[in-house]
Design an enzyme around this catalytic site. Structure first.
Site, PDB file in Angstrom:
ATOM      1  N   HIS A 128     -85.233  24.238 160.579  1.00  0.00           N
ATOM      2  CA  HIS A 128     -86.014  23.386 159.690  1.00  0.00           C
ATOM      3  C   HIS A 128     -85.107  22.375 158.997  1.00  0.00           C
ATOM      4  CE1 HIS A 128     -84.868  26.985 157.205  1.00  0.00           C
ATOM      5  NE2 HIS A 128     -84.408  26.013 156.443  1.00  0.00           N
ATOM      6  N   LEU A 129     -85.756  21.385 158.387  1.00  0.00           N
ATOM      7  CA  LEU A 129     -85.061  20.366 157.614  1.00  0.00           C
ATOM      8  C   LEU A 129     -85.553  20.486 156.165  1.00  0.00           C
ATOM      9  CD1 LEU A 129     -84.542  16.657 158.640  1.00  0.00           C
ATOM     10  CD2 LEU A 129     -85.286  17.240 156.344  1.00  0.00           C
ATOM     11  N   TYR A 170     -80.148  16.945 145.926  1.00  0.00           N
ATOM     12  CA  TYR A 170     -78.879  16.256 145.719  1.00  0.00           C
ATOM     13  C   TYR A 170     -79.087  14.749 145.566  1.00  0.00           C
ATOM     14  CZ  TYR A 170     -77.580  20.769 147.645  1.00  0.00           C
ATOM     15  OH  TYR A 170     -77.486  22.110 147.879  1.00  0.00           O
ATOM     16  N   PRO A 198     -78.327  12.916 149.337  1.00  0.00           N
ATOM     17  CA  PRO A 198     -78.603  13.995 150.291  1.00  0.00           C
ATOM     18  C   PRO A 198     -78.170  13.656 151.716  1.00  0.00           C
ATOM     19  CG  PRO A 198     -80.614  12.809 149.811  1.00  0.00           C
ATOM     20  CD  PRO A 198     -79.567  12.245 148.895  1.00  0.00           C
ATOM     21  N   SER A 199     -77.736  14.685 152.418  1.00  0.00           N
ATOM     22  CA  SER A 199     -77.463  14.573 153.849  1.00  0.00           C
ATOM     23  C   SER A 199     -78.536  15.408 154.549  1.00  0.00           C
ATOM     24  CB  SER A 199     -76.056  15.098 154.182  1.00  0.00           C
ATOM     25  OG  SER A 199     -75.862  15.174 155.577  1.00  0.00           O
ATOM     26  N   PHE A 200     -79.635  14.775 154.898  1.00  0.00           N
ATOM     27  CA  PHE A 200     -80.727  15.506 155.546  1.00  0.00           C
ATOM     28  C   PHE A 200     -80.266  15.995 156.918  1.00  0.00           C
ATOM     29  CE2 PHE A 200     -82.994  12.405 152.771  1.00  0.00           C
ATOM     30  CZ  PHE A 200     -83.588  13.325 151.918  1.00  0.00           C
ATOM     31  N   HIS A 201     -80.500  17.250 157.206  1.00  0.00           N
ATOM     32  CA  HIS A 201     -80.010  17.817 158.464  1.00  0.00           C
ATOM     33  C   HIS A 201     -80.828  19.047 158.856  1.00  0.00           C
ATOM     34  CE1 HIS A 201     -77.998  20.206 155.323  1.00  0.00           C
ATOM     35  NE2 HIS A 201     -77.994  21.186 156.216  1.00  0.00           N
ATOM     36  N   SER A 236     -80.046  22.743 160.190  1.00  0.00           N
ATOM     37  CA  SER A 236     -78.977  23.731 160.403  1.00  0.00           C
ATOM     38  C   SER A 236     -79.191  24.436 161.738  1.00  0.00           C
ATOM     39  CB  SER A 236     -78.961  24.757 159.266  1.00  0.00           C
ATOM     40  OG  SER A 236     -78.543  24.168 158.056  1.00  0.00           O
TER      41      SER A 236
END
Length: 286
Positions: A141-142, A223, A226-229, A231
């Site tokens: 998921h993101l 944040y 943000p660094s949307f990613h 995992s």
């Protein structure tokens, strides 16, 4: 325990005279020469005697058992100091587990396809060759929020606030293709993720909507940069430096995929909120 009892009616009352002699009261009149006596004797009444009754306390008292329905209402609190991390794949909680606290986060789900899973297996094999044993995520998921703690009675108003804020959000598509190493704030876990390259602006708008609800409930917002990613895998401990040493080797597997560079595509049609074991869905407008 003291219990007062009055003397029995058929017992003789023993009285002490002022001179110290002891006399006995009689219930019959005393006669002379066999005749009936006209003299009446005054019978003085005695104060009730107090008897001491001792109740012996036994070591084992028979108590009624607590109904099971009441025990279920108040389960034992799990002690974080003695918590068995083996039950959580060695993971350590980021905050103390307390009864009534629900770990909560907001995210877009990513349903993996066969091509993605085959590539992920190759990435884990290369990482293992460098001494970093990564564990595949159970689900992908993101996230657009931090993991926060909600009290149980907050869940309904919290999700209602989210639904109201997201009512006008449109469906969109984002994609990711660059690998990046992440770690949690406590640096007790390290993650391998794919960072979003397209759709970042739309995710920022969604994040602002979620942050609005977080602020309403005085919870941590996401944040600032943000660094949307998404995992992909994780391991216990801080292996950030080690993984960065061979990150380019992992990226080459992405870029030199058999059918061209692999691009993770996420259709953001439904936002979800998970609070403990409960999941709430918020469909985006088409």
């Amino acid at each position: 325990m003291l219990v007062g009892y009055s003397s029995s009616s058929d017992e003789e009352a023993e009285l002490t005279a002022p001179g110290g002699d002891t006399t006995r009261s009689r219930t019959s009149e005393e006669g002379c020469n066999g005749g009936s006596a006209n003299k009446k004797h005054r019978v003085e009444q005695q104060e009730p005697k107090t008897r001491f009754v001792h109740f012996k306390q036994t070591k084992h008292t028979n108590l009624l058992p607590v109904p099971g329905c009441l025990l279920a209402m108040f389960p034992e609190e799990e002690d974080p100091e003695t918590e068995d991390t083996a039950l959580h794949d060695g993971r350590i909680r980021s905050f103390k587990h307390e009864r009534g606290n629900w770990a909560t986060y907001v995210y877009f789900p990513y349903p993996p396809d066969e091509d993605f899973m085959e590539l992920l297996e190759e990435l884990l094999e290369v990482a293992g060759g460098h001494g970093v044993l990564l564990t595949q995520q159970r689900e992908f998921h993101l996230t657009v929020s931090q993991t926060v703690v909600l009290r149980h009675h907050w869940i309904q108003p919290f999700t209602q606030s989210l639904r109201s804020s997201l009512a006008t959000c449109k469906r969109f598509v984002c994609s990711a293709g660059s690998l990046r190493v992440y770690s949690n704030a406590e640096r007790t876990r390290t993650f391998l993720g794919m960072e979003v390259s397209a759709g970042h602006a739309q995710l920022l708008e969604i994040m602002k909507m979620v942050d609005k609800t977080m602020t309403e409930f005085r919870l941590d917002t996401f944040y600032k940069e943000p660094s949307f990613h998404v995992s992909l895998a994780w391991c216990v401990g801080d292996f950030t430096a080690q993984m960065k040493d061979f990150l380019q080797e992992l990226q080459s597997l992405i870029d030199n995929h058999e059918e061209g560079p692999f691009l993770l595509t996420l259709d953001c049609q439904e936002l979800r909120c998970r609070a403990g074991n409960k999941t709430f869905s918020f469909p985006m407008e088409s």
